[in-house]
Design a protein around this motif. Structure first.
Motif, PDB file in Angstrom:
ATOM      1  N   ILE A 300      -5.568 -11.173  -0.047  1.00 19.36           N
ATOM      2  CA  ILE A 300      -6.397  -9.971   0.083  1.00 19.36           C
ATOM      3  C   ILE A 300      -7.706 -10.385   0.755  1.00 19.36           C
ATOM      4  N   VAL A 301      -7.751 -10.194   2.044  1.00 15.32           N
ATOM      5  CA  VAL A 301      -8.908 -10.592   2.839  1.00 15.32           C
ATOM      6  C   VAL A 301      -9.273  -9.446   3.770  1.00 15.32           C
ATOM      7  N   PRO A 302     -10.490  -9.468   4.312  1.00 14.94           N
ATOM      8  CA  PRO A 302     -10.856  -8.444   5.284  1.00 14.94           C
ATOM      9  C   PRO A 302      -9.871  -8.445   6.456  1.00 14.94           C
ATOM     10  N   GLY A 303      -9.417  -7.277   6.808  1.00 12.28           N
ATOM     11  CA  GLY A 303      -8.458  -7.174   7.910  1.00 12.28           C
ATOM     12  C   GLY A 303      -7.021  -7.308   7.485  1.00 12.28           C
ATOM     13  N   ALA A 304      -6.772  -7.495   6.185  1.00 17.24           N
ATOM     14  CA  ALA A 304      -5.388  -7.585   5.712  1.00 17.24           C
ATOM     15  C   ALA A 304      -4.667  -6.264   5.983  1.00 17.24           C
ATOM     16  N   ILE A 305      -3.394  -6.357   6.235  1.00 15.23           N
ATOM     17  CA  ILE A 305      -2.591  -5.163   6.512  1.00 15.23           C
ATOM     18  C   ILE A 305      -2.355  -4.437   5.197  1.00 15.23           C
ATOM     19  N   GLN A 306      -2.747  -3.150   5.150  1.00 13.99           N
ATOM     20  CA  GLN A 306      -2.626  -2.420   3.894  1.00 13.99           C
ATOM     21  C   GLN A 306      -2.382  -0.943   4.140  1.00 13.99           C
ATOM     22  N   ALA A 307      -1.911  -0.294   3.108  1.00 13.36           N
ATOM     23  CA  ALA A 307      -1.757   1.159   3.111  1.00 13.36           C
ATOM     24  C   ALA A 307      -2.492   1.682   1.884  1.00 13.36           C
ATOM     25  N   ASP A 308      -2.417   2.972   1.642  1.00 12.06           N
ATOM     26  CA  ASP A 308      -3.148   3.565   0.524  1.00 12.06           C
ATOM     27  C   ASP A 308      -2.712   2.946  -0.780  1.00 12.06           C
ATOM     28  N   GLY A 309      -3.655   2.847  -1.684  1.00 15.99           N
ATOM     29  CA  GLY A 309      -3.327   2.305  -3.006  1.00 15.99           C
ATOM     30  C   GLY A 309      -4.379   1.378  -3.578  1.00 15.99           C
ATOM     31  N   PRO A 310      -4.818   0.276  -2.913  1.00 17.85           N
ATOM     32  CA  PRO A 310      -4.173  -0.179  -1.679  1.00 17.85           C
ATOM     33  C   PRO A 310      -2.936  -1.020  -1.967  1.00 17.85           C
ATOM     34  N   VAL A 311      -2.019  -0.980  -1.008  1.00 18.59           N
ATOM     35  CA  VAL A 311      -0.825  -1.815  -1.045  1.00 18.59           C
ATOM     36  C   VAL A 311      -0.913  -2.757   0.144  1.00 18.59           C
ATOM     37  N   TYR A 312      -0.695  -4.038  -0.102  1.00 16.18           N
ATOM     38  CA  TYR A 312      -0.855  -5.041   0.955  1.00 16.18           C
ATOM     39  C   TYR A 312       0.500  -5.505   1.478  1.00 16.18           C
ATOM     40  N   PHE A 313       0.494  -5.857   2.753  1.00 18.12           N
ATOM     41  CA  PHE A 313       1.731  -6.261   3.418  1.00 18.12           C
ATOM     42  C   PHE A 313       1.510  -7.544   4.208  1.00 18.12           C
ATOM     43  N   CYS A 314       2.609  -8.288   4.373  1.00 13.21           N
ATOM     44  CA  CYS A 314       2.528  -9.526   5.153  1.00 13.21           C
ATOM     45  C   CYS A 314       2.498  -9.239   6.645  1.00 13.21           C
ATOM     46  N   ALA A 315       3.065  -8.108   7.061  1.00 13.76           N
ATOM     47  CA  ALA A 315       3.185  -7.817   8.479  1.00 13.76           C
ATOM     48  C   ALA A 315       3.294  -6.316   8.699  1.00 13.76           C
ATOM     49  N   GLU A 316       3.057  -5.920   9.956  1.00 14.48           N
ATOM     50  CA  GLU A 316       3.138  -4.514  10.312  1.00 14.48           C
ATOM     51  C   GLU A 316       4.542  -3.947  10.067  1.00 14.48           C
ATOM     52  N   GLY A 317       5.553  -4.785  10.267  1.00 13.93           N
ATOM     53  CA  GLY A 317       6.915  -4.317  10.077  1.00 13.93           C
ATOM     54  C   GLY A 317       7.165  -3.863   8.645  1.00 13.93           C
ATOM     55  N   CYS A 318       6.652  -4.623   7.674  1.00 13.56           N
ATOM     56  CA  CYS A 318       6.831  -4.236   6.272  1.00 13.56           C
ATOM     57  C   CYS A 318       6.064  -2.948   5.972  1.00 13.56           C
ATOM     58  N   LYS A 319       4.891  -2.817   6.544  1.00 18.12           N
ATOM     59  CA  LYS A 319       4.107  -1.602   6.324  1.00 18.12           C
ATOM     60  C   LYS A 319       4.846  -0.388   6.880  1.00 18.12           C
ATOM     61  N   ARG A 320       5.436  -0.546   8.048  1.00 16.26           N
ATOM     62  CA  ARG A 320       6.171   0.565   8.644  1.00 16.26           C
ATOM     63  C   ARG A 320       7.352   0.961   7.760  1.00 16.26           C
ATOM     64  N   ARG A 321       8.059  -0.038   7.245  1.00 19.10           N
ATOM     65  CA  ARG A 321       9.203   0.263   6.375  1.00 19.10           C
ATOM     66  C   ARG A 321       8.746   0.957   5.095  1.00 19.10           C
ATOM     67  N   TYR A 322       7.623   0.510   4.543  1.00 23.67           N
ATOM     68  CA  TYR A 322       7.087   1.097   3.315  1.00 23.67           C
ATOM     69  C   TYR A 322       6.734   2.560   3.540  1.00 23.67           C
ATOM     70  N   LEU A 323       6.040   2.841   4.636  1.00 22.43           N
ATOM     71  CA  LEU A 323       5.644   4.208   4.922  1.00 22.43           C
ATOM     72  C   LEU A 323       6.852   5.090   5.240  1.00 22.43           C
ATOM     73  N   ALA A 324       7.837   4.504   5.902  1.00 21.67           N
ATOM     74  CA  ALA A 324       9.039   5.273   6.223  1.00 21.67           C
ATOM     75  C   ALA A 324       9.809   5.620   4.953  1.00 21.67           C
ATOM     76  N   ASP A 325       9.879   4.679   4.014  1.00 25.43           N
ATOM     77  CA  ASP A 325      10.595   4.933   2.760  1.00 25.43           C
ATOM     78  C   ASP A 325       9.905   6.023   1.936  1.00 25.43           C
ATOM     79  N   ARG A 326       8.577   6.078   2.071  1.00 23.29           N
ATOM     80  CA  ARG A 326       7.835   7.101   1.342  1.00 23.29           C
ATOM     81  C   ARG A 326       8.007   8.471   1.972  1.00 23.29           C
ATOM     82  N   GLY A 327       8.450   8.480   3.225  1.00 25.06           N
ATOM     83  CA  GLY A 327       8.657   9.758   3.907  1.00 25.06           C
ATOM     84  C   GLY A 327       7.349  10.328   4.371  1.00 25.06           C
TER      85      GLY A 327
END
Length: 327
Positions: A300-327
């Motif tokens: 958890i560092v400045p500039g880390a990839i995250q979505a609301d929550g916050p939820v942190y991700f290792c990469a943009e690909g995981c974030k995209r999958r997370y958001l897609a699963d949430r609809g």
């Protein structure tokens, strides 16, 4: 512009050509020993190595050397059409030659294979250091900032003209470069990562399974190396081996178009983190989180990839999958 200047111009533009030099001329040949010409990839001849009849043979065999990459001694003499091939030499009889004979040395000059190294990690630095003596034009690149505007376009522009791309950024900005390299048809795409982490990164890429399978991960031949230079050596060995054994039919072509230049604008879309610029003692251990998609631990560092929550991700690909699963 003399031929030396013209050759330098072609090299700067990364355009292949053949240097043809008359090494022996028998009278009454119109050319003389030392006469030189440049044969371009489109067959154009600049300079003089004989009349039009001799030029025809020079053009044919010069273009053949561009294909093979091997120098050739071309012997031309008058007589009924014939061709005798030896190792390193070809003798042709040219019926329209007005007597005399010529021996012309053909030297193919191809652009050095372009290796883009993403990441200034020890392995990345070692790749840049070892690549140049092996004949690569090494382009060290920073790490694409996923949050920066135009990062994907910058990645695409950076790798579009590459012959090999190695991502050695250890988890920073890997996906944009890998996806851009695969879509551009770069012959060699390598990812420096463990098998487990590499599999997770590849699974997150938005490319076809066929393209995903082209990524070499872990990059490099299994030479048992442990240090950064040894691992870099194994990666370069893999690139050389694949280039040497590649079939001409599978090689990427540019269709006659000029390669995409590596411009300042392209490099500006990348963020470089120079090694050693931050004293180790001043670095505070960050908190961690678990990527809900791949299960990896994320700092958890400045500039880390995250979505609301916050939820942190290792990469943009995981974030995209997370958001897609949430609809």
């Amino acid at each position: 512009m003399n031929l030396l200047e013209r050759a330098a111009e072609l090299a700067q533009a990364r355009k292949p050509y053949v240097k043809a030099t008359v090494v022996r001329a028998g009278k009454p040949a119109s050319a003389h020993a030392g006469d030189t010409a440049l044969v371009l990839a489109d067959g154009a001849i600049e300079g003089f190595v004989g009349g039009t009849c001799a030029e025809s043979s020079v053009r044919v065999h010069a273009l053949a050397t561009l294909d093979t990459g091997d120098p050739l001694l071309l012997r031309i003499s008058a007589g009924a059409p014939s061709t005798v091939v030896e190792e390193g030499a070809v003798t042709v009889a040219n019926p329209c030659l007005s007597g005399g004979s010529l021996e012309i040395f053909l030297e193919p000059r191809k652009p050095a294979p372009r290796l883009v190294v993403v990441g200034d990690t020890p392995i990345g630095v070692s790749l840049a250091t070892l690549g140049a003596p092996l004949g690569f034009e090494v382009i060290p690149a920073g790490v694409p900032d996923p949050g920066a505007a135009g990062a994907s376009a910058g990645a695409a522009g950076l790798v579009a003209a590459a012959d090999a791309v190695v991502v050695a950024s250890h988890g920073r900005g890997e996906e944009p470069v890998l996806e851009a390299a695969l879509r551009a048809g770069v012959p060699y795409v390598g990812l420096v990562a463990s098998r487990k982490r590499g599999s997770a990164v590849l699974a997150s890429l938005e490319v076809s399974d066929t393209e995903r399978a082209r990524v070499h991960s872990p990059a490099g031949l299994d030479l048992g190396g442990r240090s950064a230079p040894e691992i870099a050596l194994s990666i370069l060995a893999e690139i050389v081996a694949l280039r040497s054994s590649s079939d001409d039919a599978t090689r990427r072509t540019t269709g006659g178009e000029d390669p995409v230049p590596i411009t300042t604008a392209v490099l500006d879309s990348f963020v470089t983190i120079p090694a050693g610029t931050i004293p180790l003692a001043t670095i505070e251990a960050p908190g961690t989180a678990i990527d809900p998609i791949c299960g990896m631990t994320v700092a958890i560092v400045p500039g880390a990839i995250q979505a609301d929550g916050p939820v942190y991700f290792c990469a943009e690909g995981c974030k995209r999958r997370y958001l897609a699963d949430r609809g």
